[in-house]
Design a protein around this motif. Structure first.
Motif, PDB file in Angstrom:
ATOM      1  N   SER A 186       0.856  -1.185   0.000  1.00  0.00           N
ATOM      2  CA  SER A 186       0.000   0.000   0.000  1.00  0.00           C
ATOM      3  C   SER A 186       0.888   1.229   0.000  1.00  0.00           C
ATOM      4  O   SER A 186       2.043   1.179   0.426  1.00  0.00           O
ATOM      5  N   ALA A 187       0.349   2.361  -0.498  1.00  0.00           N
ATOM      6  CA  ALA A 187       1.162   3.550  -0.737  1.00  0.00           C
ATOM      7  C   ALA A 187       0.508   4.782  -0.130  1.00  0.00           C
ATOM      8  O   ALA A 187      -0.714   4.957  -0.206  1.00  0.00           O
ATOM      9  N   TYR A 188       1.349   5.660   0.432  1.00  0.00           N
ATOM     10  CA  TYR A 188       0.888   6.820   1.179  1.00  0.00           C
ATOM     11  C   TYR A 188       1.654   8.054   0.712  1.00  0.00           C
ATOM     12  O   TYR A 188       2.883   8.067   0.675  1.00  0.00           O
ATOM     13  N   GLN A 189       0.901   9.079   0.348  1.00  0.00           N
ATOM     14  CA  GLN A 189       1.505  10.270  -0.237  1.00  0.00           C
ATOM     15  C   GLN A 189       2.173  11.131   0.826  1.00  0.00           C
ATOM     16  O   GLN A 189       1.620  11.358   1.911  1.00  0.00           O
ATOM     17  N   VAL A 190       3.374  11.645   0.491  1.00  0.00           N
ATOM     18  CA  VAL A 190       4.036  12.673   1.287  1.00  0.00           C
ATOM     19  C   VAL A 190       4.238  13.892   0.384  1.00  0.00           C
ATOM     20  O   VAL A 190       4.018  13.823  -0.827  1.00  0.00           O
ATOM     21  N   ARG A 191       4.673  14.998   0.964  1.00  0.00           N
ATOM     22  CA  ARG A 191       4.622  16.272   0.246  1.00  0.00           C
ATOM     23  C   ARG A 191       5.515  16.324  -0.983  1.00  0.00           C
ATOM     24  O   ARG A 191       5.075  16.703  -2.062  1.00  0.00           O
ATOM     25  N   VAL A 215       5.103  -1.226   2.618  1.00  0.00           N
ATOM     26  CA  VAL A 215       4.413   0.068   2.576  1.00  0.00           C
ATOM     27  C   VAL A 215       5.304   1.065   1.850  1.00  0.00           C
ATOM     28  O   VAL A 215       6.529   0.989   1.918  1.00  0.00           O
ATOM     29  N   GLU A 216       4.679   2.008   1.163  1.00  0.00           N
ATOM     30  CA  GLU A 216       5.393   2.912   0.275  1.00  0.00           C
ATOM     31  C   GLU A 216       5.114   4.369   0.622  1.00  0.00           C
ATOM     32  O   GLU A 216       3.964   4.760   0.819  1.00  0.00           O
ATOM     33  N   HIS A 217       6.181   5.167   0.702  1.00  0.00           N
ATOM     34  CA  HIS A 217       6.046   6.617   0.610  1.00  0.00           C
ATOM     35  C   HIS A 217       6.101   6.979  -0.868  1.00  0.00           C
ATOM     36  O   HIS A 217       6.955   6.470  -1.598  1.00  0.00           O
ATOM     37  N   PHE A 218       5.230   7.890  -1.324  1.00  0.00           N
ATOM     38  CA  PHE A 218       5.328   8.340  -2.708  1.00  0.00           C
ATOM     39  C   PHE A 218       4.996   9.820  -2.790  1.00  0.00           C
ATOM     40  O   PHE A 218       4.349  10.399  -1.906  1.00  0.00           O
TER      41      PHE A 218
END
Length: 379
Positions: free
Chosen positions: A253-258, A302-305
Motif C-alpha cells: 500500500s502507498a501513502y503520499q508525502v509532500r 508500505v510505500e512513501h510516494f
C-alpha cells in the motif's frame, strides 16, 4: 460515453490497445466509487504497530488495546485501521461512495446488506468479498477529521537560471515524512482477470495501464493499474493495482508525502531508526511516482510516494510488457525483497502457492504464466 485519448503515445515503454484487447472499463457499472477510504489489517501487537506508524509519518486518532486508527494530514477518515488479532493479515479495502445512495445500489447488486459502522468510524457500509476473497466495503457518511497543521512548504528552489534563495540554506529536517493521505493498494490474485472485471463492473473503476508478460500479449494482461472514474475531474493514476500470481494476497500500500525532500529525509529517519528499506528511492514509469518502499515489523510492504500522475476519465489504457527493469525510470535495481524472491518465509509461502495453483485448474495461474513470471523476475 467519455471520448478517449492516448497520453501514452510516443512513450518508450507503453503502447495503446490492439483490436480485440481488454477495453479497461465497463460500459454500465453498478456505481462509480470516488476514492479509497481506508485499508483494514489485523495484527497481534498494536504497540509495535503504533511505533512503526509514528516513524513512518502517521498520526493516530484512536489507540486502544484492541484497535488502532491511523490518519494523514489531509482532511478525511483514517487511512489505516488495525485490529488486534492472533495473526497478521490484510483484511481488505474500503472505498468511498460518490453518493450515499450508491452504498445501497451496490448492496443490492452484490447481495449484501447495508449496516452501520462502529461509532469510532460513523456512517454506513455495504460489505462483500471480491472473487479473490478480499473483504470489500463501500462506505459513506463516516467521520471526517479536519486537516492537520503542516510544516511550511519548500518554495525557494534554485534551479537553472532561477535563483530565489540567496544568503540562506535549505535543508529538510530529518524527521518522519508526514503522510498526507492514502494513495493506493496493490493486490495479487490467481483469478486476476475475473477479479479485475468484478471491480470494473461493480465499482466503476477504469484501467490506466495494462502490463503483460513478454511474449504472452496474446494471452491478455497480467497486471493493471486502476483509477477512479470521476469524469472530467482528475484522479490518481491508480487507486487499486492488481496482478496475476499464485496466491491471493496483499502486495503493498502507498501513502503520499509532500515532496522529494520530505520523502528522502523521512527515509533517512527510518533508516536511523533501524527500519528495513525494501527498495528506493526511484521513479516509477506507470504512474510516475517517486517511491520509497519499507517493511513494517509484521513484514507488510508500505510505500512513501510523491509526484504521481493524475488522469481524468478521457485517458485510455496504455499497454506495456512487464519486466523488473521496467519498474522504474530511474533509481536502484528492484531488490529481491521487493520482487518477493529473497530467501525467507514470504518466498517459501509463494512457492507453496505456486505448487497449489499449478495443481488446480480452478484459477488463471498455469505453467505458461509461471514461465512468464520467472522471465520477469530475471529481467
Amino acid at each position: 460515453m467519455t471520448a478517449l485519448h492516448d497520453v501514452h503515445d510516443g512513450l518508450h515503454a507503453e503502447d495503446r490497445a490492439l483490436r480485440g484487447e481488454h477495453p479497461g472499463r465497463h460500459r454500465d457499472p453498478v456505481i462509480k466509487v470516488y476514492d479509497l477510504a481506508w485499508l483494514e489489517f489485523e495484527k497481534p501487537d498494536l504497540v509495535q504497530t503504533a511505533g512503526f506508524a509514528t516513524d513512518f509519518g502517521f498520526t493516530s486518532t484512536l489507540h486502544t488495546p484492541d484497535e488502532l486508527h491511523l490518519r494523514g494530514t489531509e482532511a478525511g477518515p483514517p487511512c489505516v485501521i488495525v485490529r488486534r488479532s492472533h495473526r497478521s493479515a490484510f483484511v481488505g479495502p474500503a472505498f468511498r461512495a460518490a453518493a450515499d445512495a450508491d452504498v445501497h445500489r451496490f448492496a443490492e447488486a452484490a447481495g449484501a446488506t447495508v449496516e452501520r459502522l462502529p461509532d469510532t468510524l460513523g456512517g454506513v457500509a455495504a460489505t462483500t468479498r471480491d472473487p479473490s476473497g478480499a473483504l470489500v466495503r463501500i462506505v459513506s457518511g463516516f467521520t471526517e477529521y479536519p486537516e492537520l497543521p503542516a510544516p511550511p512548504e519548500w518554495v525557494d528552489y534554485n534551479m537553472g537560471r532561477h535563483h530565489p534563495r540567496v544568503n540562506h540554506t535549505q535543508r529538510a529536517p530529518r524527521t518522519p515524512a508526514l503522510v498526507e493521505r492514502l494513495g493506493h493498494v496493490v493486490l495479487q490474485s490467481n483469478r486476476y482477470l475475473e477479479t479485475l472485471n468484478w471491480y470494473l463492473e461493480h465499482l466503476g473503476l477504469i484501467v490506466s495501464d495494462f502490463m503483460f508478460y513478454p511474449g504472452q500479449r496474446e494471452r491478455g494482461p497480467v497486471m493493471s493499474f486502476i483509477r477512479c472514474d470521476r469524469g472530467g475531474e482528475p484522479a490518481d493514476h491508480h487507486t487499486l493495482a492488481m496482478m496475476l500470481g499464485p496466491a491471493n494476497r496483499y502486495v503493498h500500500s502507498a501513502y503520499q508525502v509532500r515532496d522529494l525532500d520530505t520523502l528522502a529525509a523521512g527515509g533517512e529517519y527510518l533508516r536511523e531508526k533501524g527500519r528495513y528499506r525494501s527498495w528506493g528511492i526511484g521513479r516509477h514509469i506507470q504512474g510516475s511516482q517517486i517511491f520509497d518502499y519499507w517493511r513494517d515489523p509484521d513484514g507488510f510492504l508500505v510505500e512513501h510516494f510523491t509526484d504521481g500522475d493524475r488522469f481524468d476519465a478521457s485517458v485510455e489504457a496504455g499497454w506495456a510488457a512487464m519486466s523488473a527493469s521496467g519498474l522504474a525510470q530511474w533509481g536502484p535495481p528492484a531488490t529481491a525483497d521487493f520482487l518477493g524472491v529473497a530467501p525467507g518465509k514470504e518466498s517459501l509461502r509463494e512457492l507453496r502457492a505456486m505448487v497449489s495453483s499449478l495443481r488446480s485448474p480452478d484459477n488463471e495461474f498455469d505453467v505458461q504464466r509461471l514461465l512468464g513470471l520467472l522471465k520477469v523476475a530475471k529481467s
